[in-house]
Design a protein around this motif. Structure first.
Motif, mmCIF file in Angstrom:
data_model
loop_
_atom_site.group_PDB
_atom_site.id
_atom_site.type_symbol
_atom_site.label_atom_id
_atom_site.label_comp_id
_atom_site.label_asym_id
_atom_site.label_seq_id
_atom_site.Cartn_x
_atom_site.Cartn_y
_atom_site.Cartn_z
ATOM 1 N N VAL A 38 7.896 5.228 6.388
ATOM 2 C CA VAL A 38 9.175 5.908 6.183
ATOM 3 C C VAL A 38 9.183 7.256 6.907
ATOM 4 C CG1 VAL A 38 10.703 6.957 4.464
ATOM 5 C CG2 VAL A 38 9.669 4.719 4.021
ATOM 6 N N ARG A 39 8.080 8.004 6.836
ATOM 7 C CA ARG A 39 8.010 9.293 7.532
ATOM 8 C C ARG A 39 8.154 9.121 9.039
ATOM 9 N NH1 ARG A 39 3.881 10.472 3.645
ATOM 10 N NH2 ARG A 39 2.269 9.840 5.139
ATOM 11 N N GLN A 40 7.523 8.078 9.587
ATOM 12 C CA GLN A 40 7.603 7.856 11.033
ATOM 13 C C GLN A 40 9.028 7.537 11.469
ATOM 14 O OE1 GLN A 40 4.714 5.103 12.613
ATOM 15 N NE2 GLN A 40 5.728 4.958 14.605
ATOM 16 N N LEU A 41 9.706 6.710 10.706
ATOM 17 C CA LEU A 41 11.089 6.370 11.042
ATOM 18 C C LEU A 41 11.984 7.602 10.961
ATOM 19 C CD1 LEU A 41 11.380 2.989 9.120
ATOM 20 C CD2 LEU A 41 11.329 3.268 11.606
ATOM 21 N N ASP A 58 0.835 -1.193 0.000
ATOM 22 C CA ASP A 58 0.000 0.000 0.000
ATOM 23 C C ASP A 58 0.877 1.252 0.000
ATOM 24 O OD1 ASP A 58 -2.845 1.196 0.580
ATOM 25 O OD2 ASP A 58 -1.482 2.178 1.997
ATOM 26 N N GLU A 59 0.670 2.116 -0.967
ATOM 27 C CA GLU A 59 1.521 3.291 -1.130
ATOM 28 C C GLU A 59 1.443 4.230 0.075
ATOM 29 O OE1 GLU A 59 4.242 5.873 -2.954
ATOM 30 O OE2 GLU A 59 3.670 3.817 -3.452
ATOM 31 N N GLU A 60 0.236 4.495 0.544
ATOM 32 C CA GLU A 60 0.077 5.414 1.671
ATOM 33 C C GLU A 60 0.746 4.869 2.931
ATOM 34 O OE1 GLU A 60 -3.496 7.598 4.258
ATOM 35 O OE2 GLU A 60 -3.936 6.662 2.319
ATOM 36 N N GLU A 61 0.579 3.560 3.183
ATOM 37 C CA GLU A 61 1.213 2.968 4.356
ATOM 38 C C GLU A 61 2.734 3.035 4.248
ATOM 39 O OE1 GLU A 61 1.583 -1.218 6.886
ATOM 40 O OE2 GLU A 61 0.480 -1.194 4.978
ATOM 41 N N ALA A 62 3.269 2.736 3.061
ATOM 42 C CA ALA A 62 4.716 2.773 2.877
ATOM 43 C C ALA A 62 5.264 4.166 3.157
ATOM 44 C CB ALA A 62 5.077 2.337 1.466
ATOM 45 N N GLN A 63 4.584 5.189 2.631
ATOM 46 C CA GLN A 63 5.024 6.560 2.880
ATOM 47 C C GLN A 63 4.969 6.899 4.361
ATOM 48 O OE1 GLN A 63 6.234 8.833 0.805
ATOM 49 N NE2 GLN A 63 5.989 7.722 -1.114
ATOM 50 N N GLN A 64 3.903 6.469 5.038
ATOM 51 C CA GLN A 64 3.745 6.771 6.456
ATOM 52 C C GLN A 64 4.831 6.103 7.298
ATOM 53 O OE1 GLN A 64 1.935 8.897 8.156
ATOM 54 N NE2 GLN A 64 2.893 8.159 10.049
ATOM 55 N N PHE A 98 11.551 10.561 0.098
ATOM 56 C CA PHE A 98 12.540 11.481 0.649
ATOM 57 C C PHE A 98 12.029 12.909 0.767
ATOM 58 C CE2 PHE A 98 15.185 8.282 -1.784
ATOM 59 C CZ PHE A 98 15.555 7.556 -0.663
ATOM 60 N N ASP A 99 10.754 13.129 0.505
ATOM 61 C CA ASP A 99 10.200 14.479 0.565
ATOM 62 C C ASP A 99 10.450 15.103 1.938
ATOM 63 O OD1 ASP A 99 9.323 14.227 -2.009
ATOM 64 O OD2 ASP A 99 7.193 14.009 -1.510
ATOM 65 N N GLY A 100 10.871 16.351 1.946
ATOM 66 C CA GLY A 100 11.099 17.072 3.189
ATOM 67 C C GLY A 100 12.476 16.852 3.781
ATOM 68 N N LEU A 101 13.288 16.022 3.135
ATOM 69 C CA LEU A 101 14.637 15.741 3.610
ATOM 70 C C LEU A 101 15.643 16.164 2.543
ATOM 71 C CD1 LEU A 101 13.850 12.194 5.020
ATOM 72 C CD2 LEU A 101 14.177 14.274 6.375
ATOM 73 N N GLU A 102 16.888 16.263 2.908
ATOM 74 C CA GLU A 102 17.934 16.710 2.003
ATOM 75 C C GLU A 102 18.472 15.534 1.199
ATOM 76 O OE1 GLU A 102 22.481 18.531 2.269
ATOM 77 O OE2 GLU A 102 21.225 18.437 4.072
ATOM 78 N N LEU A 103 18.024 15.419 -0.050
ATOM 79 C CA LEU A 103 18.455 14.324 -0.916
ATOM 80 C C LEU A 103 19.871 14.594 -1.397
ATOM 81 C CD1 LEU A 103 17.717 11.692 -2.426
ATOM 82 C CD2 LEU A 103 16.854 13.133 -4.294
ATOM 83 N N LEU A 104 20.766 13.668 -1.108
ATOM 84 C CA LEU A 104 22.166 13.836 -1.452
ATOM 85 C C LEU A 104 22.427 13.411 -2.899
ATOM 86 C CD1 LEU A 104 23.794 12.402 1.802
ATOM 87 C CD2 LEU A 104 23.041 14.736 1.329
ATOM 88 N N GLN A 105 23.443 13.996 -3.485
ATOM 89 C CA GLN A 105 23.853 13.606 -4.836
ATOM 90 C C GLN A 105 24.393 12.185 -4.824
ATOM 91 O OE1 GLN A 105 23.379 15.270 -7.653
ATOM 92 N NE2 GLN A 105 22.333 16.861 -6.464
ATOM 93 N N PRO A 106 24.130 11.400 -5.873
ATOM 94 C CA PRO A 106 23.572 11.796 -7.173
ATOM 95 C C PRO A 106 22.055 11.653 -7.287
ATOM 96 C CG PRO A 106 24.413 9.568 -7.298
ATOM 97 C CD PRO A 106 24.690 10.034 -5.893
ATOM 98 N N GLY A 107 21.329 11.686 -6.190
ATOM 99 C CA GLY A 107 19.879 11.584 -6.235
ATOM 100 C C GLY A 107 19.400 10.146 -6.195
ATOM 101 N N VAL A 108 18.224 9.904 -6.780
ATOM 102 C CA VAL A 108 17.654 8.557 -6.837
ATOM 103 C C VAL A 108 18.104 7.912 -8.151
ATOM 104 C CG1 VAL A 108 15.520 7.206 -6.930
ATOM 105 C CG2 VAL A 108 15.694 9.170 -5.388
#
Length: 268
Positions: A177-180, A169-175, A231-241
């Protein structure tokens, strides 16, 4: 940690059903797998030969990113969620070879990993390791038990390599990761490696379907754009995804793309 003995079989253990941790072990040349895993692994490799490269690339990324955390960023605590079966150069071995005082917590829900927990718990005396039997669907349990070993007032690196794609489930997966990410202090890091169908999509979709009809746990591959959302709201390091082979490769890493994308972020 609850012990496992021959007289107390784990309720989730079934040697007749292929399991992802044992399949990964087989592709990496390990011996902790059963006939069902080898049959499924051979068929997937026949349909999608680059899966072997993917498994090796994921493992190599783990070793590179742990070195980056410990040697380059001074991290001394790692929460490794989705440990898998032990092979060479496990997280604590890489970290403690650089900084013996490193503290590592492994998390997995596979019964064979539990059997091997004693090997995982062999720590340098200056540091510490622990093992938590828990599921990524239950981040509260993971965070509660990790506090036995890790200091959540100091930076922690969380690794989620080849495990988020088990949350369908996409919403659960996002939640999750955000909680961690929310639980660790500023200066912490998060690394995710996730199956992706942006490359060889037809073949990637075929092996996901094949696996979900025969093995467990079921998986979902996501696009690179969907993985980037973790990774939304966090500093994504180079070279990205990028494919795991493209994240800060060394001179001996193969010049190929694999269907396992990864990214690393720093919590500001």
């Amino acid at each position: 940690m609850r012990p496992m003995t021959g007289s107390q079989p784990h309720p989730n253990f079934d040697a007749l059903v292929p399991h992802s941790a044992r399949l990964w072990n087989y592709w990496l040349g390990g011996k902790d797998n059963f006939a069902s895993d080898r049959v499924a692994g051979d068929e997937i490799a026949r349909r999608f030969p680059s899966i072997i490269d993917l498994a090796k690339a994921d493992r190599a990324f783990l070793q590179r990113v742990v070195r980056y955390f410990v040697a380059d960023q001074g991290i001394r605590q790692i929460l490794d969620i989705g440990t898998g079966l032990p092979t060479a150069d496990n997280t604590h071995e890489v970290a403690q070879s650089i900084a013996p005082e490193s503290r590592i917590v492994y998390v997995d829900n596979d019964p064979l990993v539990l059997v091997h927990a004693r090997a995982l718990l062999t720590s340098n005396p200056a540091g510490a390791t622990d093992y938590i039997e828990a599921d990524l669907h239950n981040p509260d349990t993971i965070l509660r038990d990790a506090r036995r070993t890790l200091d959540f007032d100091k930076p922690i690196a969380i690794t989620l390599l080849g495990v988020v794609h088990f949350i369908l489930d996409e919403e659960e997966a996002q939640q999750v990761v955000r909680q961690l990410a929310a639980a660790v202090p500023p200066g912490s890091y998060l690394a995710i490696a996730h199956g992706c169908h942006d490359i060889r999509k037809a073949e990637a979709d075929d092996i996901v379907t094949f696996w979900n009809e025969r093995g467990r746990p079921k998986i979902v591959y996501r696009s690179s754009a969907e993985i980037r959302r973790f990774f939304d709201g966090l500093e994504l390091l180079q070279p990205g995804v990028v494919p795991c082979t493209r994240w800060c490769p060394g001179p001996k890493d193969p010049d190929i793309d694999v269907n396992q994308y990864c990214g690393v972020v720093r919590k500001p």
